[in-house]
Motif scaffolding. Structure first.
Motif, mmCIF file in Angstrom:
data_model
loop_
_atom_site.group_PDB
_atom_site.id
_atom_site.type_symbol
_atom_site.label_atom_id
_atom_site.label_comp_id
_atom_site.label_asym_id
_atom_site.label_seq_id
_atom_site.Cartn_x
_atom_site.Cartn_y
_atom_site.Cartn_z
ATOM 1 N N GLY A 1 27.229 42.677 96.911
ATOM 2 C CA GLY A 1 26.528 42.099 98.054
ATOM 3 C C GLY A 1 26.348 40.599 97.900
ATOM 4 O O GLY A 1 25.946 39.912 98.838
ATOM 5 N N GLY A 2 26.662 40.062 96.712
ATOM 6 C CA GLY A 2 26.602 38.615 96.482
ATOM 7 C C GLY A 2 27.797 37.925 97.120
ATOM 8 O O GLY A 2 28.722 38.584 97.596
ATOM 9 N N PRO A 3 27.793 36.594 97.161
ATOM 10 C CA PRO A 3 28.869 35.853 97.835
ATOM 11 C C PRO A 3 30.259 36.149 97.262
ATOM 12 O O PRO A 3 31.231 36.281 98.022
ATOM 13 C CB PRO A 3 28.494 34.385 97.609
ATOM 14 N N ASP A 4 30.367 36.294 95.925
ATOM 15 C CA ASP A 4 31.681 36.477 95.299
ATOM 16 C C ASP A 4 32.347 37.755 95.782
ATOM 17 O O ASP A 4 33.496 37.761 96.237
ATOM 18 C CB ASP A 4 31.570 36.540 93.766
ATOM 19 N N SER A 5 31.582 38.856 95.699
ATOM 20 C CA SER A 5 32.210 40.139 96.015
ATOM 21 C C SER A 5 32.334 40.339 97.525
ATOM 22 O O SER A 5 33.245 41.022 97.995
ATOM 23 C CB SER A 5 31.447 41.289 95.360
ATOM 24 N N MET A 6 31.419 39.717 98.303
ATOM 25 C CA MET A 6 31.569 39.808 99.767
ATOM 26 C C MET A 6 32.836 39.060 100.187
ATOM 27 O O MET A 6 33.598 39.518 101.051
ATOM 28 C CB MET A 6 30.333 39.229 100.461
ATOM 29 N N ALA A 7 33.069 37.885 99.574
ATOM 30 C CA ALA A 7 34.275 37.126 99.881
ATOM 31 C C ALA A 7 35.517 37.909 99.461
ATOM 32 O O ALA A 7 36.493 38.018 100.213
ATOM 33 C CB ALA A 7 34.239 35.760 99.174
ATOM 34 N N LEU A 8 35.456 38.495 98.260
ATOM 35 C CA LEU A 8 36.615 39.253 97.765
ATOM 36 C C LEU A 8 36.947 40.416 98.710
ATOM 37 O O LEU A 8 38.119 40.613 99.085
ATOM 38 C CB LEU A 8 36.328 39.796 96.365
ATOM 39 N N ALA A 9 35.908 41.167 99.104
ATOM 40 C CA ALA A 9 36.138 42.307 99.986
ATOM 41 C C ALA A 9 36.767 41.820 101.295
ATOM 42 O O ALA A 9 37.723 42.417 101.807
ATOM 43 C CB ALA A 9 34.820 43.042 100.253
ATOM 44 N N HIS A 10 36.230 40.714 101.828
ATOM 45 C CA HIS A 10 36.732 40.174 103.086
ATOM 46 C C HIS A 10 38.188 39.740 102.964
ATOM 47 O O HIS A 10 39.023 39.996 103.836
ATOM 48 C CB HIS A 10 35.855 38.997 103.532
ATOM 49 N N ILE A 11 38.514 39.098 101.839
ATOM 50 C CA ILE A 11 39.883 38.622 101.606
ATOM 51 C C ILE A 11 40.854 39.801 101.519
ATOM 52 O O ILE A 11 41.937 39.784 102.119
ATOM 53 C CB ILE A 11 39.920 37.759 100.325
ATOM 54 N N LEU A 12 40.452 40.840 100.785
ATOM 55 C CA LEU A 12 41.341 42.002 100.641
ATOM 56 C C LEU A 12 41.487 42.732 101.977
ATOM 57 O O LEU A 12 42.556 43.248 102.310
ATOM 58 C CB LEU A 12 40.813 42.947 99.551
ATOM 59 N N TRP A 13 40.408 42.759 102.745
ATOM 60 C CA TRP A 13 40.439 43.433 104.040
ATOM 61 C C TRP A 13 41.366 42.670 105.003
ATOM 62 O O TRP A 13 42.176 43.272 105.705
ATOM 63 C CB TRP A 13 38.997 43.493 104.576
#
Lengths: 484, 484
Positions: free
Chosen positions: B26-38
């Motif tokens: 839920g932090g910026p790093d993993s939210m960005a990662l999820a968004h990028i992969l999506w």
């Protein structure tokens, strides 16, 4: 401390009959080191160890005169020879901060190597301790380094030994106190103006306080583990080098195309070595360029101009060369093609020139005046010229010769140390049969110059100091000019 | 940032048909990662990539509920499956500071691996960035480490990928802003109570300010160079392992005496590996003990008791064994000696027991109640017992089997990652012909237990959580009990 040195450390570093040049600044570390080696020498005369002390007078600081005195008095009372050098700080005035420190450091190593050569010393001992090791490793880490850099200072490499490398500064102070050794404190070491001083005075104490009180020990161990790895990787790289090396024209160096199948650890080292042979930079090639070349995957047609280096990939392999073509003949290596060239052994005296009969070559050792009086002295078709320190030559007067190679010849490179001539020829892929036909300039078995091939880091002329010019002039067509 | 990921990074990390489990805090790093992969998944449906999101609810912090919501909402709006775990902070209450952080970290990896196994994911993606890399390398440097540790985090290892490893935190914040991604800030990350937090919040900014503004980049490069070296050294060590390995009795592991002629880089790794096989410690053997053993130079008669390890050198070689003999049969490996053992594939259901005809073995999967009601349930001559997490088994219900090995079998170890069963057998020097006779407990091709040989890090029962007991009981004498 002495007990551990005597039983565990010195027997591995100092063989019987060693003649050790000890670099003594007058500070606690080097005074302790000199004392320890002196005790070790006297303790058992059967070891037949002898010492010479060398000291550099850094005119830059006012305490310098006191330091010289301290070192000279000690050497006198011990009846050990002592050599004093004066560092020409003015000559390095342009360099500031870290680069001044580095220039001074390199200058010292070059003088010490010259002293060793003149005194016939087998080893140079320096007083680096665990704090220096930690400082060096952190310094390299902060600037960016790979395994080789993080491996830190070697306790023994080439002819340099560092017996105190696993002891802390506190151990050394304790030893000085115990043995009532006088020492000078270099105030410039206490000022956090240089990066290395700041690492020592600020960073290491902070890390010890906040993260690990045993930081220095931990970094010392890390250095040792990485030295094991680096030594092995270099050895594996050497084996691969012999498989893949291609000798090119025009000083270019190549590696066969299959080199790109090597693991990254080996491939990256081969690329650096090849680049280094061409651009003469210590690292050869930075990380960015190494990865760029590796990303090419060796596809023929790929090419790239890097700083000081031109890289291209052909069907045959990858080639490194200088971006601009150098002048036709200057600096080509001189290969004798007469019979029995090994008889060659011509003493060189300043201001004179010698024709080498049968070789069609004239070797001259000229002063600045000689050069000033004749515009053509250094400049002619196929001339090879090296500039030497006149002072150094004056000290070795009579021992400088022009000859071909002999068993035991070695050559010293800045930042690398001594290499055997055999290794130098091997790396340049010069066939064994041709090696004894190369002319070289040497003092004893210390080779100073192999015209056209490479130049020693010793006997280099410094700015604003007297120079001597060694010129090799072709007289006829009776020799070959090869390019590395 | 997305452009560089799309063209340079993701194609190398994410193959076609990949099913990626993304760990999102839920932090910026993993939210960005999820968004990028999506984005990457949707951009080109021909890639046939799919995603599953996994989130760990850390009950310890009050913001945890908001984080769960954030992650669930995102997953819902993207129509991506989302799995939520609750970390039992109470169960780890005894651990404090760094060890709590590490325990939580290891717990998360184990849950993710289990999720992957249940969801059939091919990859796990985590959001480590350049700052994490720098932090990890400095953390290991300060605690003492060799090449393997300083190599830092791998961008891709086993099935774990870390696409953001070369991007800074600033890059990530910029991406979140650009894409208007919501994120939570974990306040516990901002408190310099843990060593790693202090490195991130205090040390790195200080070093960047006082020594090198590009410190993170420099450490990232250093990590890559050291990964090249470490990968090569491990590969060379593996080759040497096959040359020198000696299989001993009583779980002892030996290396032929000639191993002492190997270079230190290889010898030290072989000694560590041999020690690790016996003491099951991740490092195997610390620096001090490695150097102690190396100093023995392999002289027969030398012996030393180290913590958890007994080392002795015989004429044959060097032997590592447990200091105390373990009990006679418990945990011995079970080797089927019937014909066609590969037909074996017995589904295990909680609370039942299965006789394996022809093998003389009974396999039972018991609940805590079963065990409580019969004192003899786990205790008998030659019994082998493993304790599993009942919750995990419940989720895989129906897929747990007792069988012999199959192509593609793998087993996951804490701190190591997945190993193929082939490799596990090779390292234990079990002849190829015997390997298909070993009984094992598995879910799909995820092996959880090879009785007597080793146990997966997955499906481990936690303190205060429901357990299930897998028991293998000999019914007759018709099988062999081997010791590793």
């Amino acid at each position: 401390m002495f007990e551990r040195l005597r039983t565990d450390i010195l027997p591995g570093l100092v063989p019987r009959h060693a003649k050790i040049m000890v670099a003594v600044s007058g500070g606690p570390d080097s005074m302790a080191l000199a004392h320890i080696l002196w005790r070790y020498m006297r303790e058992d005369p059967a070891r037949e160890i002898s010492l010479v002390i060398t000291h550099v007078h850094h005119g830059a600081r006012k305490e310098s005169d006191q330091e010289v005195k301290l070192v000279q008095q000690m050497a006198e009372s011990w009846k050990v020879p002592c050599r004093i050098h004066r560092f020409d700080a003015k000559g390095y005035a342009k360099a500031t901060g870290q680069s001044f420190q580095e220039a001074a450091r390199e200058w010292r190593y070059a003088r010490w190597q010259e002293d060793m050569c003149e005194e016939g010393c087998t080893h140079l001992a320096t007083a680096h301790h665990l704090g220096d090791q930690a400082e060096t490793i952190l310094y390299r880490l902060l600037r960016g380094s790979g395994t080789a850099g993080l491996a830190g200072i070697y306790p023994s490499k080439d002819s340099i030994i560092r017996p105190l490398l696993t002891f802390t500064k506190a151990d050394i102070f304790q030893y000085c106190e115990q043995e009532k050794l006088p020492y000078a404190i270099d105030a410039s070491n206490e000022q956090p103006v240089y990066v290395r001083n700041r690492i020592r005075l600020q960073l290491i104490p902070t890390l010890e306080r906040d993260y690990n009180p045993r930081l220095q020990e931990v970094l010392g161990r890390m250095g040792e583990l990485l030295r094991w790895d680096e030594d092995y990787l270099v050895q594996q790289m050497e084996t691969a080098w012999n498989l893949f090396f291609l000798k090119g024209q025009d000083q270019s160096v190549g590696l066969k195309g299959e080199v790109f199948k090597e693991p990254a650890a080996i491939l990256s080292r081969l690329l650096r070595r090849a680049a280094m042979l061409v651009n003469q930079e210590r690292r050869g090639l930075g990380y960015t360029y190494v990865t760029k070349i590796m990303a090419s995957q060796g596809k023929p047609g790929w090419k790239q101009d890097l700083p000081g280096l031109s890289v291209r990939i052909t069907e045959e392999g990858i080639w490194f060369s200088k971006p601009q073509k150098r002048e036709a003949c200057a600096g080509g290596s001189l290969v004798a093609d007469t019979a029995k060239p090994s008889c060659l052994d011509i003493p060189l005296v300043l201001g004179s020139q010698h024709k080498i009969s049968g070789l069609g070559v004239e070797v001259a050792l000229l002063t600045e005046e000689d050069v000033a009086s004749s515009a053509a002295a250094l400049d002619g078709p196929g001339y090879a010229v090296a500039v030497f320190s006149k002072d150094f030559l004056a000290r070795t007067q009579g021992s400088l010769v022009c000859r071909t190679r002999r068993e035991g010849d070695k050559i010293w490179f800045q930042g690398v140390g001594h290499k055997s001539l055999k290794k130098v020829f091997q790396e340049a892929k010069i066939p064994a049969a041709e090696r004894s036909r190369y002319l070289l300039i040497a003092s004893g078995n210390e080779v100073l110059w192999i015209p056209g091939l490479c130049r020693s880091g010793l006997c280099q002329a410094e700015p604003n100091s007297p120079k001597a010019f060694c010129v090799i002039k072709p007289q006829t067509g009776h020799y070959n000019l090869n390019s590395l």
